[in-house]
Motif scaffolding. Structure first.
Motif, short mmCIF file in Angstrom:
data_model
loop_
_atom_site.label_atom_id
_atom_site.label_comp_id
_atom_site.label_asym_id
_atom_site.label_seq_id
_atom_site.Cartn_x
_atom_site.Cartn_y
_atom_site.Cartn_z
N PRO A 66 -9.03 7.47 9.21
CA PRO A 66 -10.31 7.53 9.94
C PRO A 66 -10.43 8.71 10.89
CG PRO A 66 -8.88 5.85 10.86
CD PRO A 66 -8.20 6.34 9.63
N ASN A 67 -9.31 9.26 11.36
CA ASN A 67 -9.36 10.41 12.25
C ASN A 67 -8.09 11.25 12.10
OD1 ASN A 67 -7.29 9.33 14.08
ND2 ASN A 67 -8.87 7.87 14.70
N LEU A 68 -7.96 12.27 12.92
CA LEU A 68 -6.88 13.24 12.75
C LEU A 68 -5.55 12.80 13.35
CD1 LEU A 68 -8.83 16.57 13.37
CD2 LEU A 68 -7.98 15.68 11.19
N THR A 69 -5.50 11.61 13.94
CA THR A 69 -4.25 11.14 14.53
C THR A 69 -3.80 9.79 14.00
OG1 THR A 69 -5.35 10.05 16.39
CG2 THR A 69 -4.74 12.38 16.68
N PHE A 70 -4.50 9.23 13.05
CA PHE A 70 -4.22 7.85 12.64
C PHE A 70 -4.39 7.67 11.14
CE2 PHE A 70 -3.61 3.48 13.74
CZ PHE A 70 -4.37 2.73 12.85
N SER A 71 -3.54 6.82 10.57
CA SER A 71 -3.65 6.46 9.17
C SER A 71 -3.08 5.07 8.96
CB SER A 71 -2.90 7.46 8.28
OG SER A 71 -2.98 7.10 6.91
N THR A 72 -3.54 4.39 7.94
CA THR A 72 -2.97 3.11 7.56
C THR A 72 -2.64 3.12 6.07
OG1 THR A 72 -5.05 2.01 7.00
CG2 THR A 72 -4.32 1.89 9.30
N LEU A 73 -1.59 2.41 5.75
CA LEU A 73 -1.18 2.17 4.36
C LEU A 73 -1.15 0.67 4.16
CD1 LEU A 73 0.17 3.13 1.61
CD2 LEU A 73 2.34 2.64 2.76
N THR A 74 -1.83 0.19 3.15
CA THR A 74 -1.79 -1.22 2.81
C THR A 74 -0.97 -1.42 1.54
OG1 THR A 74 -3.93 -1.64 3.86
CG2 THR A 74 -3.16 -3.26 2.25
N VAL A 75 -0.07 -2.36 1.59
CA VAL A 75 0.68 -2.75 0.40
C VAL A 75 0.04 -4.04 -0.08
CG1 VAL A 75 2.94 -3.22 -0.60
CG2 VAL A 75 2.75 -1.73 1.40
N SER A 76 -0.61 -3.99 -1.23
CA SER A 76 -1.44 -5.09 -1.69
C SER A 76 -0.72 -5.96 -2.71
CB SER A 76 -2.72 -4.54 -2.34
OG SER A 76 -3.43 -3.71 -1.45
N ASN A 77 -1.11 -7.24 -2.72
CA ASN A 77 -0.60 -8.17 -3.72
C ASN A 77 0.91 -7.99 -3.89
OD1 ASN A 77 -0.60 -10.13 -5.73
ND2 ASN A 77 -1.09 -8.67 -7.34
N MET A 78 1.61 -8.19 -2.81
CA MET A 78 3.03 -7.84 -2.78
C MET A 78 3.91 -8.71 -3.67
SD MET A 78 3.64 -6.83 1.19
CE MET A 78 2.72 -8.20 1.88
N SER A 79 4.94 -8.11 -4.17
CA SER A 79 5.98 -8.78 -4.93
C SER A 79 7.32 -8.40 -4.31
CB SER A 79 5.93 -8.37 -6.40
OG SER A 79 6.28 -7.02 -6.53
N PRO A 80 8.39 -9.10 -4.64
CA PRO A 80 9.70 -8.75 -4.07
C PRO A 80 10.10 -7.29 -4.33
CG PRO A 80 9.80 -10.91 -5.04
CD PRO A 80 8.44 -10.37 -5.38
N GLU A 81 9.59 -6.70 -5.42
CA GLU A 81 9.91 -5.30 -5.72
C GLU A 81 9.33 -4.32 -4.70
OE1 GLU A 81 10.75 -7.88 -8.69
OE2 GLU A 81 8.67 -7.48 -8.06
N ASP A 82 8.40 -4.79 -3.90
CA ASP A 82 7.80 -3.95 -2.86
C ASP A 82 8.64 -3.93 -1.59
OD1 ASP A 82 4.61 -5.16 -3.93
OD2 ASP A 82 5.49 -3.19 -4.36
N SER A 83 9.70 -4.70 -1.56
CA SER A 83 10.58 -4.71 -0.40
C SER A 83 11.21 -3.33 -0.24
CB SER A 83 11.67 -5.77 -0.56
OG SER A 83 11.12 -7.06 -0.61
N SER A 84 10.86 -2.67 0.84
CA SER A 84 11.28 -1.28 1.06
C SER A 84 11.03 -0.93 2.52
CB SER A 84 10.45 -0.31 0.20
OG SER A 84 10.67 -0.48 -1.17
#
Lengths: 113, 112
Positions: B71-89
């Motif tokens: 949304p701006n020059l100092t901030f970001s978000t990452l969403t991990v969707s519909n998670m499974s155990p393989e997303d454990s990181s």
């Protein structure tokens, strides 16, 4: 992007000098060589960067031969706190690849008392 | 230099749910980068986030699974969707200043 090859692991003792060599046979003319250090549960931290010959800072030295197909990170008089994973990266420092880093497997350095 | 703050630092989530990770930088940057580090592995670049445009994803990563906002020059978000155990990181945010990359402490995600 140039692929890099490093030893998977190295062991040393406190007070010794450690040299970690990285091979990058297909390095491009515009590529720089950069080393990062990563401690457990932390993000990587920049150590040193160079293009050719020798670079030295307060933490390490980087030796790059004339053909630039390899480089050696030298850590003088290591301590227990230098136990970490060390990554060698090769890439163009400008253009579209700026900031996009491609990490190899890295070298796990373990320093023993 | 740059100081990067990530939230949460860790989380345990149920499979099928989603988690949004926040990344705040102490200065304005053009590009922000998201990485994944699977257990015992090296870092893998997920995507590049530019303010005002859609993120650019690396091969093997898709927007539906890892939607990113900038949304701006100092901030970001990452969403991990519909998670499974393989997303454990560990998920890390990064910015580039001159020719040096700075990383956040990472978000350790465990999916059960």
């Amino acid at each position: 992007l140039a692929k890099t090859t490093q030893p998977i692991s190295m062991d040393s003792y406190e007070g010794q000098e450690v040299n970690i060599t990285c091979s990058h046979n297909n390095i491009a003319t515009n590529d720089y060589i950069t080393w990062y250090q990563q401690f457990p549960s932390q993000g990587p931290r920049f150590i040193i960067q160079g293009y050719k010959t020798k670079v030295t800072n307060e933490v390490a030295s980087l030796f790059i031969p004339a053909d630039r197909k390899s480089s050696t990170l030298s850590l003088p008089r290591v301590s227990l706190s230098d136990t970490a994973v060390y990554y060698c990266l090769v890439g163009d420092m400008g253009g579209s690849t700026l900031g996009r880093l491609y990490f190899g497997r890295g070298t796990q350095l373990t320093v023993w008392p | 230099s740059a100081v990067i703050s990530q939230k949460p630092s860790r989380d345990i989530c149920q499979r099928g749910t989603s988690l949004t990770i926040q990344c705040q930088v102490d200065s304005q940057v053009t590009m922000m980068f998201w990485y994944r580090q699977q257990p015992g592995q090296s870092l893998t670049l997920i995507a590049t986030a530019n303010q005002g445009s859609e993120a650019t994803y690396e091969s093997g990563f898709v927007i539906d699974k890892f939607p990113i906002s900038r949304p701006n020059l100092t901030f970001s978000t990452l969403t991990v969707s519909n998670m499974s155990p393989e997303d454990s990181s560990i998920y890390l945010c990064s910015v580039e200043k001159v020719t040096e990359a700075f990383f956040g402490q990472g978000t350790r995600l465990t999916v059960v």
